[in-house]
Scaffold this active site. Structure first.
Site, PDB file in Angstrom:
ATOM      1  N   HIS A  25      12.595  14.817   9.766  1.00 33.05           N
ATOM      2  CA  HIS A  25      12.611  13.838   8.685  1.00 33.05           C
ATOM      3  C   HIS A  25      12.127  12.467   9.146  1.00 33.05           C
ATOM      4  O   HIS A  25      11.688  11.658   8.331  1.00 33.05           O
ATOM      5  CB  HIS A  25      14.011  13.732   8.072  1.00 33.05           C
ATOM      6  CG  HIS A  25      13.997  13.528   6.589  1.00 33.05           C
ATOM      7  ND1 HIS A  25      13.544  14.478   5.698  1.00 33.05           N
ATOM      8  CD2 HIS A  25      14.360  12.464   5.835  1.00 33.05           C
ATOM      9  CE1 HIS A  25      13.643  14.023   4.468  1.00 33.05           C
ATOM     10  NE2 HIS A  25      14.134  12.802   4.521  1.00 33.05           N
ATOM     11  N   ARG A  64       8.988  17.192   3.289  1.00 33.19           N
ATOM     12  CA  ARG A  64      10.296  17.646   3.735  1.00 33.19           C
ATOM     13  C   ARG A  64      10.091  18.977   4.449  1.00 33.19           C
ATOM     14  O   ARG A  64       9.115  19.688   4.215  1.00 33.19           O
ATOM     15  CB  ARG A  64      11.245  17.839   2.549  1.00 33.19           C
ATOM     16  CG  ARG A  64      11.517  16.569   1.744  1.00 33.19           C
ATOM     17  CD  ARG A  64      12.459  16.881   0.579  1.00 33.19           C
ATOM     18  NE  ARG A  64      12.768  15.673  -0.184  1.00 33.19           N
ATOM     19  CZ  ARG A  64      12.132  15.305  -1.298  1.00 33.19           C
ATOM     20  NH1 ARG A  64      11.136  16.063  -1.764  1.00 33.19           N
ATOM     21  NH2 ARG A  64      12.480  14.210  -1.943  1.00 33.19           N
ATOM     22  N   HIS A  69      10.237  10.714  -5.000  1.00 31.81           N
ATOM     23  CA  HIS A  69      11.504  10.034  -5.270  1.00 31.81           C
ATOM     24  C   HIS A  69      11.697   9.829  -6.770  1.00 31.81           C
ATOM     25  O   HIS A  69      10.754   9.454  -7.472  1.00 31.81           O
ATOM     26  CB  HIS A  69      11.543   8.659  -4.580  1.00 31.81           C
ATOM     27  CG  HIS A  69      11.660   8.742  -3.097  1.00 31.81           C
ATOM     28  ND1 HIS A  69      11.347   7.697  -2.268  1.00 31.81           N
ATOM     29  CD2 HIS A  69      12.071   9.754  -2.283  1.00 31.81           C
ATOM     30  CE1 HIS A  69      11.554   8.058  -1.010  1.00 31.81           C
ATOM     31  NE2 HIS A  69      11.988   9.293  -1.002  1.00 31.81           N
ATOM     32  N   LYS A 107      12.328  19.224  -4.253  1.00 27.05           N
ATOM     33  CA  LYS A 107      13.678  18.764  -4.577  1.00 27.05           C
ATOM     34  C   LYS A 107      13.752  18.358  -6.045  1.00 27.05           C
ATOM     35  O   LYS A 107      12.888  17.632  -6.533  1.00 27.05           O
ATOM     36  CB  LYS A 107      14.029  17.570  -3.685  1.00 27.05           C
ATOM     37  CG  LYS A 107      15.495  17.180  -3.732  1.00 27.05           C
ATOM     38  CD  LYS A 107      15.786  16.099  -2.702  1.00 27.05           C
ATOM     39  CE  LYS A 107      17.251  15.714  -2.705  1.00 27.05           C
ATOM     40  NZ  LYS A 107      17.551  14.680  -1.704  1.00 27.05           N
ATOM     41  N   ARG A 147       8.550  12.053   8.167  1.00 27.23           N
ATOM     42  CA  ARG A 147       8.403  11.677   6.753  1.00 27.23           C
ATOM     43  C   ARG A 147       8.668  10.186   6.566  1.00 27.23           C
ATOM     44  O   ARG A 147       7.921   9.490   5.875  1.00 27.23           O
ATOM     45  CB  ARG A 147       9.362  12.514   5.907  1.00 27.23           C
ATOM     46  CG  ARG A 147       9.405  12.174   4.409  1.00 27.23           C
ATOM     47  CD  ARG A 147      10.289  13.200   3.719  1.00 27.23           C
ATOM     48  NE  ARG A 147      10.837  12.727   2.457  1.00 27.23           N
ATOM     49  CZ  ARG A 147      10.258  12.872   1.266  1.00 27.23           C
ATOM     50  NH1 ARG A 147       9.080  13.461   1.181  1.00 27.23           N
ATOM     51  NH2 ARG A 147      10.850  12.435   0.172  1.00 27.23           N
ATOM     52  N   TYR A 155      12.053   1.371   2.478  1.00 27.31           N
ATOM     53  CA  TYR A 155      11.045   1.281   3.534  1.00 27.31           C
ATOM     54  C   TYR A 155      10.544  -0.149   3.735  1.00 27.31           C
ATOM     55  O   TYR A 155       9.962  -0.459   4.772  1.00 27.31           O
ATOM     56  CB  TYR A 155       9.881   2.230   3.237  1.00 27.31           C
ATOM     57  CG  TYR A 155      10.307   3.675   3.269  1.00 27.31           C
ATOM     58  CD1 TYR A 155      10.704   4.275   4.467  1.00 27.31           C
ATOM     59  CD2 TYR A 155      10.355   4.436   2.110  1.00 27.31           C
ATOM     60  CE1 TYR A 155      11.127   5.592   4.499  1.00 27.31           C
ATOM     61  CE2 TYR A 155      10.769   5.758   2.137  1.00 27.31           C
ATOM     62  CZ  TYR A 155      11.155   6.326   3.333  1.00 27.31           C
ATOM     63  OH  TYR A 155      11.579   7.634   3.360  1.00 27.31           O
TER      64      TYR A 155
END
Length: 347
Positions: free
Chosen positions: A294, A204, A320, A229, A297, A329
């Site tokens: 992004h 990120r 995640h 995050k 990524r 994805y």
């Protein structure tokens, strides 16, 4: 007895919070850890972004938001709660602004009388009529559920507050050819390394900006992402090619504090400058798509999947919480689709 003072100043064309204290290694180390903290050589003072969380932290008057006194008190209590729960600066700002919007709508109604129907009316008459995004609507609901979930003696049943139907948007992905063009667009080794590191590790933007030289572990061939995050540390694999690029970059720039620093030594590279580096690369290689950082990524994750990497590993690398986030994805990977033969070809 506190050994510091603070006040609002004008610096660099914007309002900042200047913090004054006697030279002290411990205090300097503490203020350096605060997001956006910078040292002004001209003013000889440390200064921080002027926002609500920092005003509360340094006991400064809060900005007038048009709320009645009782609502202002509610908002202050909510901020204190978020701060003590150690939410990130961005989350505190997002949630307090969201709750402010809701409370302002019912500025003349007592908190204890606000009910679930009021939440529905607010969403219908304010959010939908103004055509505000689903993302904003969710932020409002998060703030309402969080605040009224901890508040006693109110008429809102938190469990009955519903969320809008989620948009099922696919992540934007670039081909490997496009990625190569972008990463090779810059001759400047710093710019090249910035973009290459984001793609090669699936970072990120904030993770790259907050990285320090010590986070690169060349012995284990990993990079440590600290307090990403959700305030979680994680490790990502380090490519030998990136390590070589990083070493060349380090020899030339010799960063002091952050892995990538701004014009002033010891200050982190800015998010705006990083976005400009990408913008210039797109112009140089004549890619017309509205690419953001992004996208790099997303492309990294998709290319890993197409190379046969297990989804569980991709989930860990990206940081995640849920495997469902990573599974998206599978919907943009073209590896399986390329094996599907269209009946049109048989006509």
């Amino acid at each position: 007895m506190r050994n510091w003072s603070a006040k609002i100043i004008e610096h660099g064309g914007s309002k900042r919070i200047a913090v004054y204290f006697e030279k002290n290694a411990k205090l300097i180390a503490r203020i350096k850890c605060l997001p956006g903290a910078k040292w002004s050589q001209t003013l000889q003072v440390w200064h921080l972004p002027d926002h609500t969380a920092n005003r509360i932290r340094f006991n400064l008057p809060q900005k007038d938001n048009g709320l009645n006194p009782d609502k202002k008190e509610v908002l202050t209590d909510f901020r204190h709660y978020l701060i003590t729960k150690r939410y990130s600066e961005n989350t505190i700002k997002t949630y307090t602004e969201a709750l402010t919007s809701f409370l302002k709508y019912y500025n003349n109604k007592e908190i204890s009388h606000i009910n679930n129907n009021d939440v529905i009316v607010y969403q219908h008459d304010y959010i939908l009529k103004k055509k505000l995004s689903v993302s904003f609507q969710n932020q409002i609901i998060n703030a309402i559920k969080l605040y009224f979930g901890i508040l006693k003696n109110n008429t809102i049943v938190v469990e009955k507050i519903y969320r809008p139907k989620q948009e099922r948007l696919l992540p934007n992905v670039l081909s490997k050819t496009e990625i190569k063009k972008i990463l090779e667009a810059h001759q400047n080794i710093k710019h090249k390394t910035l973009l290459s590191l984001i793609y090669s590790c699936g970072l990120r933007r904030s993770e790259l900006i907050n990285m320090k030289p010590r986070d690169v572990d060349s012995h284990r061939m990993v990079i440590i992402i600290r307090l990403a995050k959700g305030k979680k540390d994680r490790i990502v694999p380090l490519s030998p090619k990136i390590l070589s690029l990083l070493r060349d970059y380090y020899k030339q720039y010799r960063p002091k504090v952050w892995l990538f620093e701004g014009i002033k030594p010891g200050s982190p590279y800015s998010a705006k400058s990083l976005q400009n580096v990408l913008k210039q690369a797109l112009e140089k290689c004549k890619i017309q798509k509205p690419v953001t950082l992004h996208w790099l990524r997303h492309s990294y994750a998709t290319h890993l999947l197409e190379n046969g990497t297990d989804l569980r590993y991709i989930q860990e690398i990206l940081g995640h919480n849920s495997s469902k986030t990573t599974e998206i994805y599978t919907h943009v990977s073209t590896k399986s689709l390329q094996n599907v033969k269209s009946p049109f070809d048989d006509l």
